[in-house]
Design a protein around this motif. Structure first.
Motif, short mmCIF file in Angstrom:
data_model
loop_
_atom_site.label_atom_id
_atom_site.label_comp_id
_atom_site.label_asym_id
_atom_site.label_seq_id
_atom_site.Cartn_x
_atom_site.Cartn_y
_atom_site.Cartn_z
N PRO A 19 0.79 -1.22 0.00
CA PRO A 19 0.00 0.00 0.00
C PRO A 19 0.83 1.28 0.00
CG PRO A 19 -0.02 -0.98 2.16
CD PRO A 19 0.81 -1.87 1.31
N ILE A 38 2.01 8.40 2.90
CA ILE A 38 2.48 7.08 3.33
C ILE A 38 2.11 6.83 4.78
CG2 ILE A 38 4.33 6.95 1.63
CD1 ILE A 38 6.27 7.75 3.83
N GLY A 39 2.49 5.69 5.28
CA GLY A 39 2.21 5.38 6.68
C GLY A 39 1.27 4.20 6.85
N TYR A 40 0.85 3.58 5.74
CA TYR A 40 -0.08 2.45 5.86
C TYR A 40 0.59 1.21 6.45
CZ TYR A 40 -3.14 5.29 3.06
OH TYR A 40 -3.92 6.32 2.62
N VAL A 41 1.90 1.13 6.34
CA VAL A 41 2.58 -0.07 6.85
C VAL A 41 3.43 0.26 8.08
CG1 VAL A 41 3.64 -2.18 6.03
CG2 VAL A 41 2.92 -0.50 4.40
N HIS A 42 3.30 1.49 8.57
CA HIS A 42 4.15 1.85 9.70
C HIS A 42 3.78 1.06 10.94
CE1 HIS A 42 6.65 4.09 12.32
NE2 HIS A 42 5.64 4.48 13.05
N ARG A 43 4.80 0.45 11.55
CA ARG A 43 4.55 -0.34 12.75
C ARG A 43 5.22 0.27 13.97
NH1 ARG A 43 7.16 -4.91 9.38
NH2 ARG A 43 7.50 -3.08 8.15
N GLY A 44 6.34 0.93 13.74
CA GLY A 44 7.09 1.46 14.87
C GLY A 44 8.10 0.47 15.36
N LEU A 45 8.70 -0.21 14.38
CA LEU A 45 9.61 -1.32 14.68
C LEU A 45 10.88 -0.86 15.37
CD1 LEU A 45 10.36 -3.91 11.97
CD2 LEU A 45 12.25 -2.64 12.82
N LEU A 48 10.85 -0.71 19.08
CA LEU A 48 10.76 -2.00 19.77
C LEU A 48 12.10 -2.41 20.36
CD1 LEU A 48 8.23 -3.69 20.03
CD2 LEU A 48 8.98 -5.08 18.14
N ILE A 60 13.59 -9.36 15.01
CA ILE A 60 12.70 -8.24 14.65
C ILE A 60 13.30 -7.51 13.45
CG2 ILE A 60 11.52 -6.18 15.48
CD1 ILE A 60 10.78 -8.33 17.27
N ARG A 63 12.54 -8.86 10.22
CA ARG A 63 11.17 -8.69 9.75
C ARG A 63 10.86 -7.25 9.37
NH1 ARG A 63 11.68 -13.18 12.49
NH2 ARG A 63 10.30 -14.93 12.05
N THR A 64 11.91 -6.44 9.18
CA THR A 64 11.70 -5.12 8.63
C THR A 64 11.09 -5.27 7.24
OG1 THR A 64 13.74 -4.51 9.71
CG2 THR A 64 12.86 -2.93 8.16
N CYS A 65 11.59 -6.24 6.51
CA CYS A 65 11.07 -6.49 5.18
C CYS A 65 11.31 -7.94 4.84
CB CYS A 65 11.76 -5.58 4.18
SG CYS A 65 11.62 -6.18 2.51
N SER A 355 7.38 -1.57 2.89
CA SER A 355 7.42 -2.11 4.25
C SER A 355 8.71 -1.73 4.97
CB SER A 355 7.21 -3.60 4.16
OG SER A 355 7.97 -4.26 5.07
N GLY B 15 -1.86 -5.37 5.00
CA GLY B 15 -2.11 -4.49 6.14
C GLY B 15 -0.81 -3.82 6.51
N SER B 16 -0.16 -4.29 7.55
CA SER B 16 1.15 -3.72 7.85
C SER B 16 2.15 -4.83 7.90
CB SER B 16 1.10 -2.97 9.16
OG SER B 16 0.75 -3.88 10.17
N CYS B 18 5.32 -7.40 6.82
CA CYS B 18 6.72 -7.14 6.50
C CYS B 18 6.99 -7.57 5.08
CB CYS B 18 7.62 -7.89 7.45
SG CYS B 18 7.77 -9.62 7.05
N ASN B 59 -2.97 -1.12 11.83
CA ASN B 59 -2.44 0.06 12.50
C ASN B 59 -3.39 1.23 12.34
OD1 ASN B 59 -1.92 1.21 9.99
ND2 ASN B 59 0.25 0.67 10.00
N GLN B 61 -3.35 3.86 10.68
CA GLN B 61 -3.55 4.41 9.34
C GLN B 61 -4.40 3.50 8.45
OE1 GLN B 61 -2.73 7.36 8.18
NE2 GLN B 61 -1.46 7.29 6.37
N CYS B 95 4.46 -2.99 19.27
CA CYS B 95 4.82 -1.72 18.63
C CYS B 95 3.75 -0.67 18.92
CB CYS B 95 4.93 -1.88 17.12
SG CYS B 95 6.40 -2.76 16.62
N TYR B 96 4.19 0.60 19.02
CA TYR B 96 3.22 1.62 19.41
C TYR B 96 2.14 1.87 18.38
CZ TYR B 96 6.20 4.65 16.54
OH TYR B 96 6.91 5.19 15.51
N ASN B 97 2.42 1.54 17.12
CA ASN B 97 1.43 1.86 16.09
C ASN B 97 0.54 0.67 15.72
OD1 ASN B 97 0.33 3.83 14.42
ND2 ASN B 97 1.45 3.09 12.64
#
Ligand code: SF4
Lengths: 359, 148
Positions: A19, A38-45, A48, A60, A63-65, A355, B15-16, B18, B59, B61, B95-97
């Motif tokens: 997305p 953007i920001g649809y896939v933001h997790r805040g990794l 962590l 972790i 699993r960034t990508c 991602s 969705g979100s 990886c 998330n 968004q 994760c916070y989001n």
């Protein structure tokens, strides 16, 4: 003046596996401006890192990508190894190099397939993905996973590839090379494919520098930079020429990536012939303290990893700069003046990985 | 699965995730695994779709996007959460989001575990989803019969 209209593109769109949203400002069929959201896939990794201890965080980071998963894990552990100031065993370095190049091959094949799908050549898409499965099969045999491998650890690697396996892989790659030659003909010589790619999405050398393009996108604009020449892992023992093209269009990007697959196969052959025997990892002691950077060439360009530790088992900060992030500005530049029908293709030519960009 | 009566079409939304599960979903559609042999086609249009495959957690968004896609799909519809992220947030749970799994916003019928979920598991999930789809269709038919 022609009528202006705004066409929303994404986040869910048939050609995009991931997305991203663009507001395309059109004058008739021509794009005058593209505004990304953007920001649809933001997790805040990255955050962590303060909740998982530094050893667990390898998983972790991977699993960034899911496409460059091996390299993300490796970038993180290389930065941590600098903090610990350890030199990993030679065999581990070579194994990492081989796995990196295998990742590059599967990622480029994946991209070629998506590109073929983008210009509507379904059979070619299937061919590329069929070939990619052969690389995944090898990954599965060597590490147990198809896309997420979990073979990196701080101080080395967790799994070995015995000599018979390496020989077998070289044979498999020789066979893959033959198949690749066939599809290269189609990508680079077929009339219809050329008509979709030639002269589309021009990014001049000057623009590539000012806008900060990375990876194949930059090399296709004639800039000779490849982080692998810094010689991390075992790359200092390997001979390779940086592949560039001066045509600056989508065709050049396709050409550079195809040639890089051949190059990667060659690097694997060299690495297999030179791999030393020995340990797989060294032990690390205590908690990390200090900060370090690691850089590496991912399939999409240069990625930078930064870690800062404070002597406890939780890091203070970890930051990744990914190639797609820097490639977004050049992409928006190539979109200006493009036809609406070319937009999906132009987005694809940077090989976006949303991602890892948004994490 | 006794029989597949119709050709169910599938909508995939990231969705979100990886990307790990995403490329495995795409791999299912390619020659090695080939879900098209069950008549399953990947469509980009929610109004054409019977099965919604979601990878990755929810998330702040993408919450609205997922809700909207689901509401655009015609009944009967089945949701299949692929990968541990989509099931409950997985490794990114803290994760916070991340709000959590897909079932926080829309009802999920089939959960496919794995990180990344393997193509074999995804196909298994889709085949289970076909069963659920059939049940829902029957139920709808029966209800329509009552009102008529
Ligand atoms: S379940 Fe694992 S592989 Fe799948 S999207 Fe989540 S982190 Fe990635």
């Amino acid at each position: 003046m022609a009528n202006r209209s705004v066409v929303p593109f994404g986040p869910q769109h048939p050609v995009l596996p991931e997305p991203i949203h663009l507001d395309l400002v059109l004058e008739d069929e021509k794009v005058v401006e593209a505004v990304p959201k953007i920001g649809y896939v933001h997790r805040g990794l990255e955050k962590l890192v303060q909740k998982r201890d530094f050893n667990d965080f390898v998983y972790i980071a991977e699993r960034t990508c899911g496409i460059c998963s091996f390299m993300h894990g490796m970038g993180y552990v290389e930065a941590m190894e600098r903090i610990f100031n350890v030199d990993i065993p030679g065999r581990a370095k070579y194994l990492r190099t081989i796995w990196c190049e295998m990742s590059r091959i599967h990622s480029h094949l994946l991209w070629l397939g998506l590109l073929a799908d983008g210009f509507g050549f379904e059979a070619l898409f299937y061919q590329c993905w069929r070939m990619r499965e052969q690389v995944l099969d090898m990954f599965e045999e060597a590490t147990g996973g198809r896309v997420i491998f979990s073979v990196n650890k701080i101080g080395g690697v967790l799994k070995d590839m015995p000599a018979e396996m390496l020989d077998k892989f070289v044979k498999n790659f020789n066979y893959l090379e033959l198949q690749l030659k066939d599809i290269t003909e189609v990508f680079l010589k077929d009339y219809t494919v050329e008509s979709r790619l030639r002269g589309v999405g021009i990014l001049s050398k000057e623009d590539a520098i000012t806008l900060g393009a990375a990876g194949p996108m930059m090399r296709a604009s004639g800039i000779k930079i490849d982080t692998r020449s810094l010689g991390y892992a075992a790359y200092e023992d390997i001979d390779f020429e940086i592949i560039t093209s001066n045509e600056c269009d989508s065709y050049a990007r396709c050409e550079v990536r195809i040639k890089e697959i051949f190059q990667s196969i060659d690097i694997i052959r060299q690495a297999v012939s030179k791999i030393p025997d020995g340990e797989l990892s060294v032990a690390i002691k205590g908690n990390p303290n200090g900060e370090a950077f690691a850089r590496m060439e991912q399939p999409r360009g240069e990625a930078i990893y930064y870690c800062r530790a404070n002597g406890t088992k939780f890091l203070e900060r970890m930051r990744i700069r990914t190639p797609t992030f820097t490639n977004l500005t050049p992409m928006l530049h190539t979109l200006k003046g493009a036809e609406l029908a070319d937009v999906p293709l132009l987005i694809l030519t940077i090989d976006p990985c949303i991602s890892c960009t948004e994490r | 699965m006794a029989k597949v009566a119709k050709s169910p079409w599938l909508l995939h939304y990231d969705g979100s995730s990886c990307n790990g599960c995403d490329i495995e979903v795409l791999a299912c559609l390619t020659p090695i695994y080939d879900v098209e042999r069950f008549g399953i086609i990947n469509t980009g249009n929610p109004k054409h779709a019977d099965i919604l495959l979601i990878t990755g957690g929810i998330n702040t968004q993408n919450k609205a996007v997922v809700e909207q896609l689901y509401s655009q799909m015609p009944d009967p519809k089945v949701v299949c959460a692929v990968g541990i992220c989509a099931c409950n947030g997985g490794v990114f749970k803290d994760c916070y989001n991340i709000i959590g799994g897909v079932d926080n916003v829309i009802p999920v019928d089939v959960y496919v575990p794995g990180c990344a979920a393997r193509p074999n598991a995804i196909i298994d999930g889709v085949v289970k989803a076909l069963g659920v789809l059939e049940e829902k269709r029957e139920k709808m038919k029966a209800e329509r019969g009552k009102t008529n």
